[in-house]
Structures are given as structure tokens and as C-alpha cells.
Design a protein around this motif. Structure first.
Motif, mmCIF file in Angstrom:
data_model
loop_
_atom_site.group_PDB
_atom_site.id
_atom_site.type_symbol
_atom_site.label_atom_id
_atom_site.label_comp_id
_atom_site.label_asym_id
_atom_site.label_seq_id
_atom_site.Cartn_x
_atom_site.Cartn_y
_atom_site.Cartn_z
ATOM 1 N N LYS A 1 12.993 -34.887 -12.297
ATOM 2 C CA LYS A 1 13.989 -34.839 -11.213
ATOM 3 C C LYS A 1 14.019 -33.453 -10.575
ATOM 4 O O LYS A 1 14.123 -33.313 -9.355
ATOM 5 C CB LYS A 1 15.368 -35.188 -11.768
ATOM 6 N N GLU A 2 13.898 -32.433 -11.434
ATOM 7 C CA GLU A 2 13.889 -31.073 -10.915
ATOM 8 C C GLU A 2 12.653 -30.842 -10.035
ATOM 9 O O GLU A 2 12.721 -30.206 -8.974
ATOM 10 C CB GLU A 2 13.896 -30.086 -12.077
ATOM 11 N N ALA A 3 11.505 -31.370 -10.482
ATOM 12 C CA ALA A 3 10.269 -31.235 -9.706
ATOM 13 C C ALA A 3 10.395 -31.935 -8.362
ATOM 14 O O ALA A 3 9.947 -31.422 -7.325
ATOM 15 C CB ALA A 3 9.092 -31.812 -10.490
ATOM 16 N N LEU A 4 11.026 -33.100 -8.344
ATOM 17 C CA LEU A 4 11.198 -33.830 -7.089
ATOM 18 C C LEU A 4 12.150 -33.082 -6.159
ATOM 19 O O LEU A 4 11.944 -33.031 -4.939
ATOM 20 C CB LEU A 4 11.701 -35.242 -7.367
ATOM 21 N N GLN A 5 13.215 -32.467 -6.744
ATOM 22 C CA GLN A 5 14.125 -31.680 -5.919
ATOM 23 C C GLN A 5 13.416 -30.479 -5.306
ATOM 24 O O GLN A 5 13.618 -30.147 -4.135
ATOM 25 C CB GLN A 5 15.313 -31.216 -6.769
ATOM 26 N N LEU A 6 12.551 -29.836 -6.087
ATOM 27 C CA LEU A 6 11.756 -28.737 -5.556
ATOM 28 C C LEU A 6 10.840 -29.213 -4.435
ATOM 29 O O LEU A 6 10.719 -28.574 -3.385
ATOM 30 C CB LEU A 6 10.903 -28.117 -6.676
ATOM 31 N N ALA A 7 10.205 -30.338 -4.667
ATOM 32 C CA ALA A 7 9.257 -30.869 -3.685
ATOM 33 C C ALA A 7 9.937 -31.235 -2.378
ATOM 34 O O ALA A 7 9.297 -31.210 -1.310
ATOM 35 C CB ALA A 7 8.533 -32.082 -4.253
#
Length: 597
Positions: A326-332
Motif C-alpha cells: 500500500k505504501e508503494a502504491l501511495q508513492l507511485a
């Protein structure tokens, strides 16, 4: 040259019994002659291609010789393929750049050379051979004691008359053909029973002191002079057949050229677009600004399944760390419409972070996301990694409900990172489904799929290109075609059977002959027959025995049995050509990796 009796069919063509009358009419129309302008356009395209490859092209025969068999050319001239324009041309071509017509001409020319050499050198030697053959044929049905008598009483008269007639023909410059027609007319127009008088009178008109007697005139004309003219015409025909080779094209060749140029133009334009796009767009995405909550954007469970499948395919683990995902998707999400691709980059470069670990969560700590220094990890294979990454990218695009334009941008970035060589049939099918789904098939982003699709279609095995069949044999007419259509032998025909092994040396020897421009067909048959040694025959022998029994019962077109050596030679040749085609296809795909910026 193919119209005379000396033409040798070096690759016996398949039977046309499968064609209906309607198909035959269509085929006849397709095979009608192309116009001069169309033929010139085909020759121009071939010459331009040879020039791009840095090959001799100033004389047509140089081009004809080199551009004979496509698979053979690619294997033999790999080092000449140094530009993507050349690759595009090879991929776009189906039947325009390469033709076996020159090879047919050269092989037949070598056959004709042997026949022509039998007549010696020069007109005088040829005349002497024709005279000798005429006498041999005249005496062919005689007993030896009759021949001895004729040698003394008749031969001097006949040869003297013929010699005088030949001298008169040279003096008048009418040629022997003219006087042969005159004698034919005199013989046919004479009243019954007066042929001898008519023939003698005609000859005496030309040669007043001719030694031919009236009682021998008919025998001279019908049995001796006719035999001489048969040999004389053969010699003239052989000389005429040695004219300069010229490519002959049909209407279907002109249509094939049109399609080739359209495909080539499309590939060139799409490649130039992708090249400019890659130069324009950066390899780094900045991760700055506030993070956004993605919980309302996509289905978390669906995303979990997608990442799980990716981890399993590329890492062997199938348990993701959902918090980091989820954190990676928020960064993306900072990359806006490129979210899916940036998420993929994070998954590639932070694999340790997105997989669940016993020692707890790992921080992503990313200020920016860039292309990895090494596109692929050491394991698993590049083919598996590329396919898994594409699936993940498309899954994220679907989860985010990306539109056509956004999917297009993400796919272009995927190609920029991974290159334009599709590495498996499964990946190609995934590309095709995606391009059709988002209506991008006619967009430059389809370039990679077009490269793969054209690589499959531009190099196809053609049974009519086999040399080992004997014309009109049971193998040629029915047998081998039936074997090819038998599902039990699919792995044999494709060359994938482990029971059949052909050495690299044998394949190289065949390639050298195949690409020579004037192959020694006898040597090619010897290569293929030798390749049958130490290869299993049990399954094929059983099938052939059953086939031969059916032939005897009249169940097949021919009642003769198949020749075992011929069938196995054709099978070996099929496997050799299939492997060379596969190698040629791999070379083209490798060139895409090397030359596509």
C-alpha cells in the motif's frame, strides 16, 4: 528455359489435386505475368535491400544469387544485418525480397552445360556431333552386317549430300531450319508415290551436283536428315537457353510487394515514434509531495493477488507485505498517470520490502524511483521475469481503471525499460489481448507485438522448398504430406523429437549448399540421407508399412510403395530447414534487442 524438355525440377512441387476448379481459376489469375512496371518495382526493392545490407548490387545477377532463400540468408549474413531498417525489411517481407528463381536457373544451366559440352566447342564440332548422332540413330535398328554394308554404300552419299546442303545454307544465310521446312513441304505436297522425285528435284535445285540418288531420297529425308535436324535443333535450343537470366514475376508477386511496402512503412514509422518517445521521456520519477490514500482507488484484495502472483513467479515466495505494498502504491501515485509503471519499478527494485519477512517490516525510503541498473535479476529466466512484470503492470492499470491513453503511456515505459523483443508465445498472447482490449493495435505501442508476429509469419516452413523428394514418387505425391498431417509425427516434423538428432556440422554443411546460389542437389540428398544414420526408425517404419499395404489395395493415389531412404531423407531435410528457420527467427529477434534504441 522451363518450356523445353531439358528443364530439371530441382524441388518437385506438391500435387494440385486438392484444388477445386474455382481455386485453380484464382491461382491461374494470380500466376499471370506482372507488368513491366511491377517487375521493375520488385527488382528495385530487392536491389535497395541488398544495398542496405552492404552486399554487391550493381548487377542484377549479384542480387539474384544472394537473395535466394530467406532463412539461409539470415543465417549466413547475420553480420550484414546492422541496422533496424534492414530488420524491418526482413520482418515485413513475405515473398518479395527473396526468390529461388535464380537458383533454379543456375542448377538447370549447369545441367545444360553438361549437355552442351557433348557438342564440343564451336560450330564445326557441333556440326560433326550432329552428323554422328544422325548416323547412329539411322543405324540403331540395324544388324551389324547391315551397318557394315551401309557404311560403304550409303553413308558417304548421305553425309556428302548433307555437307553440301549445310554449305549452301551457310552461303545463302537462310539456315538449316529453312531448308528443313522446304524439304518437308516438298515431301508432303508431292502426289502419292512421287515423294522421291519431289525431294530429289528440290535438293538438285539447290545443289545441282548432289550425289543423292532418287531411290535413296525418301530414306535420306525421313530417317537420316530428320535425325540430323533433331540433334541440330537440340544444339540450337541449348545455346539459346544460355541467355542472361531475368527474373520473371506474376501478379501475386506485385500484390505481395504492395503488402510488403505497407508493412515496412508501418514498422519504420512506429519505430521512429518509439525512438523519439524514449529520447523525450526521463528514466527517473521523483517521489515528493504528500502521499495519497489509495484505499478508495483500487481493490486491495485484487492487488494482493496480483503482487502474490508476481512474487511467486519472480522470487519463489507468495506472501506479500500488504502494508509496504500500500505504501508503494501511495508513492507511485506521485507519478500520476504513470502510477502502474512506477509501482512496477518499486516492486522490481524493492523486492525485499514487498515480500513479508519474519524479521519485520522494511522501510521503502524512496525519494525517487529510477530505472534499475540491471534490467533483470539473475533468476529466474528473463522470459519469466518479463512476463510476470507485464502481468503486474496490466493488473495495476486495470485496478486503477486507467483509460486507453494512460495504459499506452505505461506500456511505452515498459518497452523502454525491457526492450521490444517479446520472449515467449504467452507474452505475445498477453500483448495481443491487451492491445485489442484498449484499442491500441494500430498504435506505435504495438511495435513489440508486431515485431514478434512478423517474425513468426516472415519465416515459414514450405514443403515445396525441399530437395530430397523424387518427382512423382509416392513420397512426393501423397506420402510425406500424409505424414506431415499425422498428429503422431508432429514432433518429428517440427524437429523437437528427442529420438532424432542431427549434428550442428550436418546443418552447417546443408546451409552452405543451400545458400550457394547453385546447390549440388545430389550432395544435399547425400547430406540428408547420411543424417538418417543412428536415428530411430521404429515408429515411422510401422506407419510406412501400413501405408504401403494400403497403396497396394488402391487406397492411395499411387499403388507403388514408398522408398524408405527417400522418406527419411525428406524428414531429415525438413528438420534441418525447420532448425535453420528457428535460428533465423532468433537472429532477427536478437537484432531487435541489439539495434533498437
Amino acid at each position: 528455359m522451363q518450356k523445353d524438355n531439358h528443364f530439371v525440377e530441382i524441388r518437385p512441387r506438391g500435387s494440385q489435386r486438392q484444388y477445386t476448379l474455382e481455386k485453380r481459376q484464382i491461382l491461374a489469375d494470380d500466376m499471370s505475368c506482372a507488368s513491366v512496371e511491377q517487375a521493375d518495382a520488385i527488382n528495385d526493392a530487392r536491389t535497395a535491400f541488398a544495398a542496405e545490407c552492404g552486399l554487391p548490387h550493381s548487377r542484377p545477377n549479384e542480387v539474384y544469387r544472394v537473395l535466394g532463400h530467406k532463412a539461409a540468408f539470415i543465417n549466413s549474413y547475420e553480420e550484414n544485418i546492422t541496422d533496424m531498417k534492414t530488420v524491418d525489411a526482413l520482418l515485413a517481407d513475405r515473398s518479395s525480397l527473396f526468390s529461388s528463381g535464380y537458383e533454379d536457373d543456375r542448377v538447370n544451366r549447369s545441367h545444360l552445360d553438361k549437355l552442351l559440352r557433348q557438342y564440343g566447342e564451336g560450330t564445326q564440332q557441333a556440326y560433326a556431333v550432329c552428323v554422328e548422332r544422325a548416323w547412329d540413330k539411322y543405324c540403331s535398328a540395324k544388324k551389324q552386317e547391315q551397318i557394315d554394308k551401309l557404311e560403304q554404300m550409303v553413308r558417304p552419299m548421305y553425309e556428302g549430300t548433307l555437307s553440301a546442303l549445310a554449305e549452301y545454307a551457310r552461303a545463302t544465310r537462310n539456315g538449316m531450319q529453312y531448308y528443313a521446312r522446304e524439304l518437308r513441304d516438298a515431301n508432303e505436297n508431292a502426289p502419292d508415290g512421287q515423294e522421291a522425285q519431289a525431294l530429289t528435284a528440290q535438293i538438285k535445285q539447290w545443289i545441282p551436283d548432289a550425289v543423292l540418288t532418287e531411290n535413296r531420297a525418301v530414306d535420306f529425308y525421313v530417317r537420316y536428315f530428320s535425325a540430323f535436324m533433331s540433334a541440330y535443333r537440340e544444339h540450337r535450343r541449348l545455346e539459346k537457353d544460355h541467355k542472361k537470366f531475368e527474373g520473371q514475376y506474376m501478379k501475386r508477386d506485385a500484390e505481395a510487394l504492395k503488402q510488403y511496402l505497407e508493412r515496412q512503412k508501418c514498422l519504420n514509422e512506429y519505430r521512429e515514434f518509439c525512438k523519439e518517445w524514449n529520447e523525450r521521456n526521463e528514466n527517473t520519477f521523483e517521489m515528493i509531495g504528500e502521499w495519497n490514500d489509495c484505499s478508495n482507488i483500487c481493490d486491495a484484495e485484487h492487488l494482493k493477488r496480483s503482487v502474490t502472483a508476481y512474487l511467486k513467479a519472480t522470487r519463489g515466495k507468495n506472501v506479500p507485505d500488504m502494508e509496504n505494498i500500500k505504501e508503494a502504491l501511495q508513492l507511485a501515485r506521485h507519478a500520476a498517470k504513470h502510477t502502474a509503471f512506477v509501482f512496477l519499478l518499486i516492486c522490481i527494485q524493492k523486492r525485499d520490502c514487498i515480500a513479508a519477512r519474519k524479521d519485520g517490516k522494511r522501510d521503502l525510503n524512496l525519494d525517487e524511483v529510477s530505472f534499475p541498473a540491471n534490467v533483470y535479476q539473475k533468476e529466474p529466466s528473463e522470459e519469466k521475469q518479463r512476463k510476470a512484470r507485464l502481468r503486474l503492470l496490466l493488473d495495476v492499470c486495470e485496478l486503477l481503471h486507467d483509460n486507453e491513453e494512460t495504459v499506452r503511456e505505461n506500456l511505452l515505459y515498459f518497452l523502454k525499460l525491457h526492450g521490444y523483443r517479446i520472449q515467449s508465445e504467452e507474452e505475445a498472447e498477453l500483448w495481443k489481448t491487451t492491445l485489442e482490449k484498449y484499442r491500441l493495435m494500430d498504435d506505435p505501442v504495438s511495435l513489440a507485438w508486431r515485431y514478434y508476429e512478423n517474425a513468426q509469419k516472415c519465416l515459414q516452413f514450405d514443403p515445396s522448398e525441399l530437395y530430397c523428394c523424387e518427382a512423382a514418387s509416392p513420397v512426393h505425391i501423397d506420402g510425406f504430406w500424409a505424414m506431415m498431417n499425422n498428429a503422431d509425427f508432429a514432433r518429428y516434423i517440427s524437429g523437437e523429437s528427442r529420438q532424432i538428432r542431427i549434428s550442428d556440422e550436418t546443418i552447417a554443411e546443408y546451409l552452405k549448399e543451400w545458400d550457394s546460389g547453385c546447390p549440388d542437389v545430389t550432395h544435399m540428398k547425400e547430406i540428408c540421407l547420411k543424417a538418417t544414420e543412428n536415428n530411430g526408425r521404429k515408429n515411422i517404419d510401422a506407419w510406412m508399412e501400413k501405408w504401403n499395404a494400403q497403396s497396394k489395395n488402391g487406397e492411395h493415389w499411387l499403388t507403388r510403395e514408398m522408398n524408405s531412404d527417400e522418406l527419411y531423407s525428406v524428414l531429415m531435410e525438413t528438420i534441418i530447414q525447420q532448425r535453420l528457420i528457428k535460428d533465423a527467427r532468433d537472429i532477427l529477434l536478437k537484432k531487435i534487442d541489439e539495434l533498437m534504441p
